[in-house]
Scaffold this active site. Structure first.
Site, short mmCIF file in Angstrom:
data_model
loop_
_atom_site.label_atom_id
_atom_site.label_comp_id
_atom_site.label_asym_id
_atom_site.label_seq_id
_atom_site.Cartn_x
_atom_site.Cartn_y
_atom_site.Cartn_z
N ARG A 12 42.43 -32.81 25.07
CA ARG A 12 44.34 -33.07 24.74
C ARG A 12 44.68 -33.15 23.47
O ARG A 12 45.57 -32.91 23.08
CB ARG A 12 44.95 -34.53 25.89
N LYS B 42 29.54 -38.63 38.43
CA LYS B 42 29.83 -40.04 39.02
C LYS B 42 31.04 -40.69 38.12
O LYS B 42 30.68 -40.42 36.83
CB LYS B 42 28.90 -40.50 39.48
N LYS C 5 15.69 -36.71 36.33
CA LYS C 5 14.90 -36.90 35.79
C LYS C 5 13.32 -36.52 35.66
O LYS C 5 12.59 -36.27 36.88
CB LYS C 5 14.28 -38.48 36.24
N ASP D 71 27.76 -48.69 39.83
CA ASP D 71 27.42 -47.75 39.12
C ASP D 71 26.62 -47.25 39.19
O ASP D 71 26.44 -45.89 38.79
CB ASP D 71 28.00 -48.78 37.38
N HIS E 16 22.33 -44.40 41.77
CA HIS E 16 21.01 -44.03 41.10
C HIS E 16 19.46 -44.50 42.03
O HIS E 16 18.62 -43.93 42.39
CB HIS E 16 20.63 -44.57 40.02
N LYS F 268 22.32 -54.92 33.62
CA LYS F 268 22.50 -55.35 32.62
C LYS F 268 21.36 -56.29 31.85
O LYS F 268 21.74 -57.63 32.04
CB LYS F 268 23.74 -54.35 32.00
#
Ligand code: BG6
Length: 487
Positions: free
Chosen positions: A49, A146, A180, A233, A238, A338
């Site tokens: 934008r 994703k 990977k 996530d 994954h 995490k």
């Protein structure tokens, strides 16, 4: 690539000024350029934008992407010639007007790749406007980043909307774990080595662990992460993809549909979670303050833009099960988080104990055979075996049979995004998710997410720099297992 035989390529990146574009996509495209893997006449058109000219975009990418290129790979002439490939079209993705300008900036006859690195809420509008502007022909491809939806109905709605404009063979649903090197190597390990196949099943295999642990926290992504959480996530995509590759039957060929058919069967064989299973076989966690890599780290709730009472999970552990002949009764433990103690992605295949031990007095030193496949930070494959300690007596100690991939291969290892972008350019779909695969993954994940909501499950706090909440160790202990790193 032979420029005379292939049409020119226009790679159009929606979200061209976004985080993913400058942090991952442009550096990956530069690496492909440096190693002459991009077609000579490939142009990269950023779309966003901002009221920017081509020069503004070049200056932006020069500033933001350059630090994300490996210092050794940054060559002044190559970088300059890479920047020459860039262009920018300023448009609001929801408004039809700009798409004619985009059309005008694409070369007639060029193969067009549309990379949608935007919020999925824009996918419908983008596809419709691209079609209306005459930008979609039989050779065009669309790459979808994703997260594709936040549950099954929203994923179906996205798939439905995109399918109105692109055929399935034109749609590349990206899961960068499939790009990977180490993940692709898993297929070779399993299906290129005859000795593993007879062992690769229950009851020889006792359990499988898949851990994707990160030391990073949510960083500046709280806006996205807080309404996503670790389950959506990481696990739904994954970790499930890793599970599929570990558990699938050998495909009849490497053709995209043959591989994806086998992965789909695994997803469809996953045990569905009832409320009682959610309660017993899942753990949600959220990091509190702690120490990571020797430095103090704040808790999730203190991170910028995280709501004070957020109950978003930054850690998940799940005991999954695959109801088929090969895997009945073998727990698949999935874990991701995490702010964990180490950055480590590993698949551990734990084999059953010998049916009878003649070393009964050594029970305390006996360890199971384990195949330890490390995906990150360094690729390695090790087989834990028992051996006799030198000296008198029959003392046992675990040792590793080590496949030394680092010294066996001196070739450059491309990053996942580079590899996948080249696949898109070459029209290779094997390492991308098919529509039914994505929907099957949500069919498995939704009852867990809904179960947490129904149970009003609050995430258990774990200190940053640890291996997650204690309940995660208890989850595997119930099955007579331990998380491999926790030993
Ligand atoms: C992304 C997630 O898909 O994968 C991130 O959105 C996560 O939250 C990342 O950090 C991990 O990828 P990698 O390649 O660093 O293991």
């Amino acid at each position: 690539m032979n420029a005379a035989l292939t049409p020119p390529l226009d790679m159009v990146i929606f979200g061209g000024a976004g985080d993913l574009a400058w942090r991952k996509l442009l550096p990956a495209l530069y690496m492909a350029h440096l190693h002459e893997r991009l077609p000579g006449d490939c142009r990269i058109v950023g779309v966003g934008r901002h009221d920017w000219s081509r020069e503004d975009y070049v200056a932006f990418i020069d500033k933001t992407s350059r630090p994300h290129v490996d210092a050794e790979a940054l060559k002044a002439t190559a970088w300059t010639s890479f920047l020459e490939r860039l262009d920018f079209v300023s448009l609001d993705a929801t408004v039809a007007d700009g798409y004619q300008r985009l059309n005008a900036s694409c070369r007639p006859g060029a193969t067009k790749v549309f990379y949608l690195a935007t919020a999925p809420s824009l996918f419908t509008d983008i596809c419709r406007h691209l079609d209306d502007a005459g930008l979609i022909d039989a050779d065009a491809r669309v790459v979808l980043e994703k997260p594709l939806g936040h549950d099954l109905p929203s994923a179906q709605a996205i798939n439905e909307a995109v399918a109105r404009h692109f055929q399935e063979r034109q749609i590349y649903r990206i899961d960068h774990y499939l790009g990977k090197e180490t993940v692709q190597n898993l297929m070779v390990l399993r299906f290129g080595n005859a000795i593993l196949e007879p062992l690769w099943r229950a009851p020889t295999i006792k359990s499988v662990q898949i851990t994707v642990a990160e030391t990073v926290g949510v960083g500046t992504r709280a806006g996205f992460y807080d309404h996503t959480g670790a389950m959506r996530d990481m696990v739904q995509n994954h970790l499930l993809q890793l599970l599929c590759i570990v558990a699938m039957e050998a495909p009849i060929s490497l053709d995209p549909d043959d591989v994806r058919d086998e992965k789909l069967k695994v997803l469809r064989s996953l045990r569905k979670f009832e409320l009682a299973d959610v309660l017993r076989d899942t753990v949600r966690g959220q990091y509190g303050a702690g120490v990571v890599d020797g430095k103090p780290a704040q808790g999730y709730l203190e991170e910028a833009d995280v709501p004070a009472l957020s109950q978003t999970e930054t850690f998940v552990a799940i005991k999954a099960q695959i109801n088929n002949i090969r895997w009945a009764g073998v727990p698949f433990f999935l874990r991701t988080g995490k702010r964990m103690q180490k950055r480590q992605s590993e698949i551990i295949i734990e084999f059953s104990d010998p049916p009878f031990s003649i070393f009964a007095d050594q029970a305390a030193s006996a360890h199971p055979n384990r195949l330890i496949i490390t995906l990150q930070p360094e690729e390695s494959i090790r087989l834990q075996m028992m051996a006799k300690e030198p000296g008198s007596g029959m003392k046992m100690r675990p040792v590793f049979l080590n496949l030394d991939l680092q010294s066996a291969f001196t070739e450059r290892r491309a990053e996942a995004y580079e590899r996948l972008l080249i696949d898109v350019i070459k029209g290779r779909l094997t390492h991308f998710m098919r529509r039914d695969e994505l929907e099957a993954a949500w069919r498995w994940a939704d009852p867990i997410l809904n179960g947490w909501k129904q149970l009003n499950d609050r995430p258990k706090t774990y200190p940053a720099g640890s291996w997650g909440p204690a309940a995660s160790s208890a989850l595997v202990a119930r099955e007579d297992a331990v998380w491999f790193e926790a030993q």
